[in-house]
Design an enzyme around this catalytic site. Structure first.
Site, mmCIF file in Angstrom:
data_model
loop_
_atom_site.group_PDB
_atom_site.id
_atom_site.type_symbol
_atom_site.label_atom_id
_atom_site.label_comp_id
_atom_site.label_asym_id
_atom_site.label_seq_id
_atom_site.Cartn_x
_atom_site.Cartn_y
_atom_site.Cartn_z
ATOM 1 N N HIS A 183 -30.038 -11.464 11.748
ATOM 2 C CA HIS A 183 -30.698 -12.716 11.395
ATOM 3 C C HIS A 183 -32.126 -12.422 10.940
ATOM 4 O O HIS A 183 -32.763 -11.497 11.451
ATOM 5 C CB HIS A 183 -30.717 -13.665 12.596
ATOM 6 C CG HIS A 183 -29.372 -13.910 13.192
ATOM 7 N ND1 HIS A 183 -28.308 -14.379 12.451
ATOM 8 C CD2 HIS A 183 -28.898 -13.733 14.447
ATOM 9 C CE1 HIS A 183 -27.245 -14.492 13.235
ATOM 10 N NE2 HIS A 183 -27.580 -14.101 14.451
ATOM 11 N N ARG B 265 -24.577 -10.365 6.773
ATOM 12 C CA ARG B 265 -23.495 -9.584 7.358
ATOM 13 C C ARG B 265 -23.529 -8.129 6.890
ATOM 14 O O ARG B 265 -23.835 -7.853 5.733
ATOM 15 C CB ARG B 265 -22.148 -10.225 7.028
ATOM 16 C CG ARG B 265 -22.006 -11.620 7.629
ATOM 17 C CD ARG B 265 -20.730 -12.325 7.210
ATOM 18 N NE ARG B 265 -20.631 -13.614 7.868
ATOM 19 C CZ ARG B 265 -21.192 -14.735 7.418
ATOM 20 N NH1 ARG B 265 -21.889 -14.706 6.285
ATOM 21 N NH2 ARG B 265 -21.076 -15.852 8.083
ATOM 22 N N HIS C 195 -25.809 -6.777 15.351
ATOM 23 C CA HIS C 195 -25.011 -7.054 16.539
ATOM 24 C C HIS C 195 -23.653 -7.623 16.145
ATOM 25 O O HIS C 195 -23.469 -8.122 15.028
ATOM 26 C CB HIS C 195 -25.732 -8.052 17.453
ATOM 27 C CG HIS C 195 -25.989 -9.386 16.814
ATOM 28 N ND1 HIS C 195 -27.058 -9.618 15.971
ATOM 29 C CD2 HIS C 195 -25.314 -10.569 16.878
ATOM 30 C CE1 HIS C 195 -27.040 -10.877 15.567
ATOM 31 N NE2 HIS C 195 -25.977 -11.470 16.098
ATOM 32 N N GLU D 63 -31.355 -15.748 19.263
ATOM 33 C CA GLU D 63 -30.288 -16.325 20.070
ATOM 34 C C GLU D 63 -30.149 -15.587 21.401
ATOM 35 O O GLU D 63 -30.578 -14.437 21.553
ATOM 36 C CB GLU D 63 -28.956 -16.311 19.318
ATOM 37 C CG GLU D 63 -28.458 -14.939 18.907
ATOM 38 C CD GLU D 63 -27.247 -15.017 17.979
ATOM 39 O OE1 GLU D 63 -27.250 -15.866 17.076
ATOM 40 O OE2 GLU D 63 -26.319 -14.214 18.170
ATOM 41 N N GLN E 94 -23.655 -8.389 12.104
ATOM 42 C CA GLN E 94 -24.608 -9.246 11.398
ATOM 43 C C GLN E 94 -26.019 -9.082 11.929
ATOM 44 O O GLN E 94 -26.242 -8.516 12.999
ATOM 45 C CB GLN E 94 -24.181 -10.707 11.530
ATOM 46 C CG GLN E 94 -24.089 -11.192 12.969
ATOM 47 C CD GLN E 94 -23.476 -12.569 13.080
ATOM 48 O OE1 GLN E 94 -24.181 -13.554 13.305
ATOM 49 N NE2 GLN E 94 -22.148 -12.638 12.925
#
Length: 401
Positions: free
Chosen positions: A98, A283, A264, A133, A96
């Site tokens: 972001h 995804r 990642h 993240e 996926q």
């Protein structure tokens, strides 16, 4: 300061034992993938200030500036801007990426304009926020992160000696790197699914052959993570896409930061994860869920580079994982020789997670104390002045304002 009651999410890839062991409870037999600590509307933590359990979202909404502090509200609005998790992977997560802030705002607005329900399985953007993240390993942890140099990926694919991979090898060797990575990922994700599935089956057979030839000597190390992917996701084009990425191994205490557009997938292990308070995921594969190839290609950053690994840096009595974002700041406090007490910086909201031993939090104004055992967590508002003591390890999640 308030003890938190948290939700554990039972995603299929989760470990049935890692989180229960940390919490000191009996496993249920079901996978337990993530424990959420914070104020995400999907699964907010609860706390009890005398009138029964209340969602942290409601507590903050009733007094945003009092709970978050004026600086946090000015920067991020009247909501907790981060989400802290325990993440326990026993099998690979989806591959996926972001979006960045601009991409998230544009994507959210477009789906709102088309009337796509927020809970629709084909919806990409659940909110307008980005989702940087950071994951800090509590056990040895493995993942895939960021494009490796095109020449390395070409050599890895060529070493499998699978005819269906030859066109990708040629592109990776002949084209400028950014164009090569884009062309190969696009070709893999848009190819006929039956053709890709047949190629992935041949990849799986090649990996088995290499394993037999090496006899467990470890020389085939570059291929090790991909054998697991073929077992969990037979025929999935994400297996080939994953072979374009770096394989990362973290030891306990090491961390990995993931910015926007970086492909990642986490593979195995237990860690503390912190992120901006968002649920936006696009995804690439290794999943039965929706894959929006055009939108994915808009978001992915087709550039190679080493994974952004972090080791803790001393800052006063804490060890800080310095990430280039403002929505969150993660630090770790290790046991001190005499058990404390040690002041905890304030001025912003905090979530405190004990991962080992036992610690005691003390409000220096009221004198109130709260003990945290291994696996327990607490919330403290911006104005609360705290000290910590005890022979335990805690992680402190807060805002970098």
């Amino acid at each position: 300061m308030d003890l938190l009651q948290n939700t554990v999410r039972p995603y299929a890839w989760g470990s049935p034992t890692a989180i229960p062991t940390l919490l000191g409870v009996a496993p249920t037999g079901e996978p337990q993938a993530e424990m959420w600590m914070g104020a995400h509307p999907g699964a907010p933590s609860h706390l009890d200030r005398g009138a029964g359990p209340v969602p942290l979202t409601d507590v903050i909404a009733a007094d945003p500036e009092g709970e978050l502090g004026a600086a946090t509200v000015r920067a991020y609005g009247p909501r907790l801007p981060f989400l802290l998790k325990l993440l326990a992977a026993a099998s690979p997560l989806s591959l996926q990426v972001h979006p960045d802030l601009a991409q998230a705002a544009e994507g959210f607005a477009a789906e709102e304009a088309r009337g796509v329900p927020v809970d629709a399985p084909h919806r990409n953007y659940k909110d307008r926020n980005h989702k940087p993240e950071l994951l800090c390993a509590l056990t040895p942890f493995e993942g895939l992160c960021g494009f490796r140099p095109a020449a390395e990926s070409a050599a890895l694919l060529a070493g499998l000696d699978v005819d269906g991979l030859a066109p990708y090898v040629d592109i990776l060797r002949a084209s400028p790197e950014d164009r090569a990575l884009r062309e190969v990922l696009t070709a893999v994700l848009t190819a006929d699914r039956d053709v890709v599935a047949a190629t992935v089956a041949l990849v799986a057979a090649a990996l088995e052959r290499l394993a037999a030839e090496e006899g467990g000597s470890g020389a085939r190390d570059p291929y090790t993570p991909y054998a697991s992917l073929t077992r969990h996701y037979p025929g999935d084009p994400g297996v080939i896409a994953a072979m374009l990425l770096h394989h990362v191994r973290l030891q306990p205490g090491e961390a990995l930061y993931l910015g926007a557009g970086v492909p990642h997938a986490y593979l195995d292990g237990l860690g503390v994860e912190i992120m901006a308070n968002s649920d936006n995921v696009l995804r690439c594969g290794l999943t039965p869920k929706h894959v929006d190839v055009p939108e994915l290609l808009r978001v992915v950053r087709f550039e190679s580079g080493p994974p952004h690994l972090l080791r803790p840096e001393a800052d006063g009595g804490e060890e800080v994982y310095a990430a280039p974002v403002g929505e969150f700041r993660l630090s770790r406090l290790l046991p001190v020789a005499d058990g404390g007490p040690q002041a905890l910086p304030g001025g912003a909201p905090r979530v405190l997670l004990c991962t080992d031993g036992r610690v005691v939090l003390r409000d220096t104004d009221s004198g109130a104390e709260l003990a945290l055992e291994r696996g327990q967590s607490a919330y403290a508002g911006a104005s609360e002045r705290l000290q910590v003591s005890g022979e335990g390890t805690i992680f402190r999640a807060t805002v970098a304002v």
